[in-house]
Write an enzyme that holds these catalytic residues in place. Structure first.
Site, short mmCIF file in Angstrom:
data_model
loop_
_atom_site.label_atom_id
_atom_site.label_comp_id
_atom_site.label_asym_id
_atom_site.label_seq_id
_atom_site.Cartn_x
_atom_site.Cartn_y
_atom_site.Cartn_z
N SER A 146 0.87 -1.18 0.00
CA SER A 146 0.00 0.00 0.00
C SER A 146 0.91 1.22 0.00
O SER A 146 2.12 1.10 0.22
CB SER A 146 -0.87 -0.06 1.26
N TYR A 159 -2.09 -0.82 10.54
CA TYR A 159 -2.11 -1.10 9.09
C TYR A 159 -0.78 -0.69 8.44
O TYR A 159 -0.17 -1.47 7.70
CB TYR A 159 -3.28 -0.35 8.44
N1 LIG Z 1 -8.76 -0.81 -1.29
C1 LIG Z 1 -7.63 -0.13 -1.30
O1 LIG Z 1 -7.61 1.05 -1.63
C2 LIG Z 1 -6.33 -0.82 -0.92
C3 LIG Z 1 -5.15 -0.09 -1.10
C4 LIG Z 1 -3.94 -0.70 -0.80
C5 LIG Z 1 -3.92 -2.00 -0.35
N2 LIG Z 1 -5.08 -2.68 -0.15
C6 LIG Z 1 -4.96 -4.06 0.30
O2 LIG Z 1 -5.43 -4.91 -0.74
C7 LIG Z 1 -6.03 -6.09 -0.20
C8 LIG Z 1 -7.47 -6.19 -0.69
O3 LIG Z 1 -8.15 -5.03 -0.26
P1 LIG Z 1 -9.67 -4.73 -0.55
O4 LIG Z 1 -9.78 -3.26 -0.48
O5 LIG Z 1 -10.11 -5.47 -1.74
O6 LIG Z 1 -10.32 -5.32 0.79
P2 LIG Z 1 -11.70 -6.11 1.06
O7 LIG Z 1 -12.71 -5.70 0.08
O8 LIG Z 1 -11.97 -5.95 2.50
O9 LIG Z 1 -11.28 -7.63 0.76
C9 LIG Z 1 -10.39 -8.30 1.61
C10 LIG Z 1 -10.20 -9.72 1.17
O10 LIG Z 1 -9.29 -10.35 2.10
C11 LIG Z 1 -9.87 -11.54 2.59
N3 LIG Z 1 -9.50 -11.77 3.99
C12 LIG Z 1 -9.63 -10.93 5.04
N4 LIG Z 1 -9.22 -11.53 6.18
C13 LIG Z 1 -8.84 -12.79 5.82
C14 LIG Z 1 -8.33 -13.91 6.53
N5 LIG Z 1 -8.12 -13.88 7.88
N6 LIG Z 1 -8.03 -15.03 5.85
C15 LIG Z 1 -8.23 -15.10 4.53
N7 LIG Z 1 -8.73 -14.09 3.78
C16 LIG Z 1 -9.02 -12.94 4.43
C17 LIG Z 1 -11.38 -11.36 2.43
O11 LIG Z 1 -11.94 -12.65 2.23
P3 LIG Z 1 -13.13 -13.30 3.11
O12 LIG Z 1 -13.71 -12.22 3.98
O13 LIG Z 1 -14.09 -13.76 2.05
O14 LIG Z 1 -12.47 -14.41 3.84
C18 LIG Z 1 -11.49 -10.51 1.17
O15 LIG Z 1 -11.56 -11.32 0.02
C19 LIG Z 1 -5.96 -5.93 1.32
O16 LIG Z 1 -4.81 -6.60 1.77
C20 LIG Z 1 -5.83 -4.43 1.50
O17 LIG Z 1 -5.26 -4.08 2.71
C21 LIG Z 1 -6.30 -2.12 -0.44
#
Ligand SMILES: NC(=O)c1ccc[n+]([C@@H]2O[C@H](COP(=O)([O-])OP(=O)(O)OC[C@H]3O[C@@H](n4cnc5c(N)ncnc54)[C@H](OP(=O)(O)O)[C@@H]3O)[C@@H](O)[C@H]2O)c1
Length: 263
Positions: A146, A159
């Site tokens: 990130s 985070y």
């Molecule tokens: N959105 C942004 O702007 C952004 C920016 C930089 C980085 N990120 C990173 O990119 C990744 C995806 O983000 P997102 O925004 O798409 O988040 P999201 O919509 O909350 O999706 C998170 C995903 O991670 C899975 N997950 C969460 N806890 C878990 C666990 N204990 N074991 C296995 N799977 C788990 C969830 O699967 P289930 O709940 O179905 O198990 C879900 O598919 C994250 O690591 C986030 O920190 C996001």
């Protein structure tokens, strides 16, 4: 080696956290480039619609249960994936979570949740999958970081610590596994609207604020990560390892101006 650049035909990609959000964007991009897919979620039934979408693209696909906070779950998932496909060429460590709070309000449990999921989980998934990659002398590991891997933001202490750790972990693993044909890089997205940060995007004032601070003047869109993830997953990135690639519309160029995480 394929005659076409960035061709992932015949390759198997495991993307963690594909029940929604960035995990689906990344998996879709790899499938479009030709890869077969292993999808994961803590609840396997949440993957069925997405599984059908990937299958309709002509790719093989397998959905597995995975909780990255549970070591046995990680090992079982990796064994099932290898047994089904024989080899995993590409791993995208995407599963993650966030607790957005002022630092003084962060609890012991908040800290453990975020660090165990984002940092410890990513390490042990990489370890479980890299065993096979190292034995076969080929692998591409992409850890999702990130902007907080590189810059500090108020309200994101656990985070940011987890994402900074991911950047460091990426460099350590790259040094460890490069000699075995396994590259390890960090793909660091900027701000994308997903379930994880829905609360921020529901506030028009915040959206205007963040948009103004992004040099290309918009938050990330679903396809904005496609080129970067396919490049890092492909043979063409063979001499790139240990790196953090920010795909953020340029917000990191002025990150110190952006106080984005007060909610
Ligand atoms: N959105 C942004 O702007 C952004 C920016 C930089 C980085 N990120 C990173 O990119 C990744 C995806 O983000 P997102 O925004 O798409 O988040 P999201 O919509 O909350 O999706 C998170 C995903 O991670 C899975 N997950 C969460 N806890 C878990 C666990 N204990 N074991 C296995 N799977 C788990 C969830 O699967 P289930 O709940 O179905 O198990 C879900 O598919 C994250 O690591 C986030 O920190 C996001």
């Amino acid at each position: 080696m394929s005659e076409k650049f960035f061709d992932l035909s015949g390759q198997v990609a495991l993307v963690t956290g594909t029940s929604r959000g960035l995990g689906q964007y990344l998996a879709r991009a790899l499938a479009r480039a030709g890869a077969d897919l292993i999808l994961t979620s803590r609840k396997r039934d949440t993957l069925s619609e997405f599984e059908q979408e990937i299958r309709a693209m002509g790719r093989k696909v397998l959905s597995l249960e995975l909780d990255v906070r549970d070591h046995a779950s990680i090992q079982s998932m990796a064994q099932q994936a290898e047994a089904a496909f024989g080899q995993i060429h590409i791993l995208v460590n995407n599963a993650g979570c966030n607790v957005r709070k002022p630092a003084l309000d962060v609890t012991w449990e908040d800290w453990n949740l975020v660090l165990d999921t984002n940092l410890r989980g990513s390490f042990f998934v990489a370890q479980a999958v890299a065993r096979g990659m190292i034995a076969r002398g080929y692998g591409r590991i992409i850890n999702i970081g990130s902007v907080t891997s590189v810059f500090g933001f108020a309200g994101l202490a656990p985070y940011g610590a987890s994402r900074g750790g991911i950047r460091q972990l990426t460099m350590s693993l790259a040094d460890d596994w490069g000699r075995h044909g396994v590259t390890v890089n960090c793909l660091a997205p900027g701000w994308f609207r997903t379930e994880q940060n829905k609360v921020l995007y529901e506030d028009p004032e915040w959206v205007a604020y963040i948009t103004d601070r992004i040099p290309v003047k918009r938050p990330g869109q679903p396809h904005d990560l496609d080129g970067a993830v396919v490049f890092l997953a492909s043979e063409e990135s063979r001499y790139v390892t240990g790196q953090t690639l920010l795909v953020d519309g340029g917000i990191s160029t002025g990150a110190t101006r952006a106080t984005v995480a007060r909610k």
